[in-house]
Design a protein around this motif. Sequence first.
Motif, PDB file in Angstrom:
ATOM      1  N   UNK A  62      -8.006  -2.380 -19.909  1.00 34.12           N
ATOM      2  CA  UNK A  62      -8.420  -1.065 -19.078  1.00 34.12           C
ATOM      3  C   UNK A  62      -7.640   0.044 -19.008  1.00 34.12           C
ATOM      4  N   UNK A  63      -6.539   0.255 -19.759  1.00 37.09           N
ATOM      5  CA  UNK A  63      -5.707   1.424 -19.496  1.00 37.09           C
ATOM      6  C   UNK A  63      -5.988   2.289 -20.966  1.00 37.09           C
ATOM      7  N   UNK A  64      -5.384   3.557 -20.853  1.00 32.19           N
ATOM      8  CA  UNK A  64      -5.107   4.480 -21.668  1.00 32.19           C
ATOM      9  C   UNK A  64      -4.004   4.239 -22.836  1.00 32.19           C
ATOM     10  N   UNK A  65      -4.169   4.287 -24.047  1.00 31.28           N
ATOM     11  CA  UNK A  65      -2.911   4.184 -24.951  1.00 31.28           C
ATOM     12  C   UNK A  65      -1.653   4.619 -24.433  1.00 31.28           C
ATOM     13  N   UNK A  66      -1.626   5.975 -23.740  1.00 26.06           N
ATOM     14  CA  UNK A  66      -0.521   6.672 -23.488  1.00 26.06           C
ATOM     15  C   UNK A  66       0.129   5.940 -22.337  1.00 26.06           C
ATOM     16  N   UNK A 115       7.559   3.339  -7.301  1.00 27.20           N
ATOM     17  CA  UNK A 115       7.124   2.355  -8.254  1.00 27.20           C
ATOM     18  C   UNK A 115       7.609   1.016  -7.973  1.00 27.20           C
ATOM     19  N   UNK A 116       6.643  -0.033  -8.031  1.00 29.02           N
ATOM     20  CA  UNK A 116       6.792  -1.142  -7.932  1.00 29.02           C
ATOM     21  C   UNK A 116       6.755  -1.984  -9.309  1.00 29.02           C
ATOM     22  N   UNK A 117       7.796  -2.521  -9.796  1.00 26.31           N
ATOM     23  CA  UNK A 117       7.766  -3.146 -11.144  1.00 26.31           C
ATOM     24  C   UNK A 117       7.380  -4.613 -10.879  1.00 26.31           C
ATOM     25  N   UNK A 118       6.274  -4.838 -11.649  1.00 25.78           N
ATOM     26  CA  UNK A 118       5.793  -6.206 -11.806  1.00 25.78           C
ATOM     27  C   UNK A 118       6.299  -6.784 -12.913  1.00 25.78           C
ATOM     28  N   UNK A 119       6.883  -7.943 -12.756  1.00 24.52           N
ATOM     29  CA  UNK A 119       7.561  -8.480 -13.840  1.00 24.52           C
ATOM     30  C   UNK A 119       7.675 -10.138 -13.625  1.00 24.52           C
ATOM     31  N   UNK A 135       0.691  -1.242   0.034  1.00 24.46           N
ATOM     32  CA  UNK A 135       0.116  -0.101   0.000  1.00 24.46           C
ATOM     33  C   UNK A 135       0.658   1.351  -0.085  1.00 24.46           C
ATOM     34  N   UNK A 136       2.094   1.106   0.067  1.00 21.41           N
ATOM     35  CA  UNK A 136       3.006   2.269   0.084  1.00 21.41           C
ATOM     36  C   UNK A 136       3.486   2.881  -1.313  1.00 21.41           C
ATOM     37  N   UNK A 137       3.227   1.972  -2.263  1.00 17.28           N
ATOM     38  CA  UNK A 137       3.446   2.259  -3.831  1.00 17.28           C
ATOM     39  C   UNK A 137       2.399   3.328  -4.319  1.00 17.28           C
ATOM     40  N   UNK A 138       2.954   4.054  -5.125  1.00 14.86           N
ATOM     41  CA  UNK A 138       2.062   5.163  -6.002  1.00 14.86           C
ATOM     42  C   UNK A 138       1.805   4.609  -7.215  1.00 14.86           C
ATOM     43  N   UNK A 139       2.431   3.752  -7.747  1.00 16.97           N
ATOM     44  CA  UNK A 139       2.509   3.279  -9.261  1.00 16.97           C
ATOM     45  C   UNK A 139       2.903   1.940  -9.370  1.00 16.97           C
ATOM     46  N   UNK A 152      -7.620   1.202  -9.073  1.00 14.07           N
ATOM     47  CA  UNK A 152      -8.361   1.841  -7.978  1.00 14.07           C
ATOM     48  C   UNK A 152      -7.271   2.544  -6.907  1.00 14.07           C
ATOM     49  N   UNK A 153      -6.116   2.054  -6.742  1.00  9.99           N
ATOM     50  CA  UNK A 153      -5.346   2.228  -5.806  1.00  9.99           C
ATOM     51  C   UNK A 153      -3.953   2.620  -6.357  1.00  9.99           C
ATOM     52  N   UNK A 154      -3.508   2.643  -7.868  1.00 12.08           N
ATOM     53  CA  UNK A 154      -2.277   2.771  -8.176  1.00 12.08           C
ATOM     54  C   UNK A 154      -2.537   3.561  -9.666  1.00 12.08           C
ATOM     55  N   UNK A 155      -1.378   4.298  -9.913  1.00 13.93           N
ATOM     56  CA  UNK A 155      -1.401   4.772 -11.464  1.00 13.93           C
ATOM     57  C   UNK A 155      -0.743   3.284 -11.932  1.00 13.93           C
ATOM     58  N   UNK A 156      -1.176   3.026 -12.944  1.00  9.84           N
ATOM     59  CA  UNK A 156      -0.619   1.825 -13.791  1.00  9.84           C
ATOM     60  C   UNK A 156      -0.100   2.300 -15.000  1.00  9.84           C
ATOM     61  N   UNK A 157       0.859   1.646 -15.469  1.00 10.40           N
ATOM     62  CA  UNK A 157       1.725   1.668 -16.652  1.00 10.40           C
ATOM     63  C   UNK A 157       1.943   0.168 -16.932  1.00 10.40           C
ATOM     64  N   UNK A 158       1.827  -0.170 -18.474  1.00 12.95           N
ATOM     65  CA  UNK A 158       2.298  -1.441 -19.020  1.00 12.95           C
ATOM     66  C   UNK A 158       3.245  -1.256 -19.849  1.00 12.95           C
TER      67      UNK A 158
END
Length: 214
Positions: A136-140, A162-166, A4-8, A113-119
């Motif tokens: 469910x993400x924006x193209x950018x 940021x947490x890198x999910x890989x 819960x401490x990560x923002x993205x 709902x909890x993070x900024x998501x980047x793929x």
Amino acid sequence: MGLTDYRALLIDCDEVLVDRDSGVLAALQPLLDSRGGHPSREQVLAEYNTVVANLYPRFAELGFSGVLCFAHRQLAERWGLHASWEEGMSFARSAGSWALFEDAPGAMLYLRKFYRLRVRGDRDAEDRGVLCERLGIAPEDFISLADDLQWLSEQAEDVQPVLHVTRPSVAAHGVFDRCLIGRQRPRQPSPCAAEYCISSMADLVAQHQLSLRR
């Protein structure tokens, strides 16, 4: 640091959200049928990954479809087969239909709902919009592997931490904590080689819910 401490979250596309390996194997089946024998899934994917890794320095020249097309041709040559360019392009275009893992859409819906998501991944322009819609993400918010370092330098400070999910086979960036998704592993390694080692995106959601209760 707790979840819960990560923002993205910077989430890798292939083998975390998209079942790339199954898609590649299905698209390679005509070549495998011609090759004969019974190579294992792991052997075929290892050869494919080696060929693609050797082609990626030419990504700016070839583009995503070009890399896959040349990979198909080089695999055919390795296996003593002839493959036409049309067959190579058919293999490359199969990427647009690679399936999402079953838990990916629901996990993305919950996590945004909890993070900024980047793929993070690579796709042709004509496939990217459809994939982003499915996720469910924006193209950018879809970042090319070729541009990820630029994103790190320009945007990371605004979304830290940021947490890198890989997946476990991806090298660490060095600047991010990591969550390793080991979908093919019946048990996760102990001790974990990153901040988190889990089995799926559904498991990430469950771990986040546990963090909220603490």
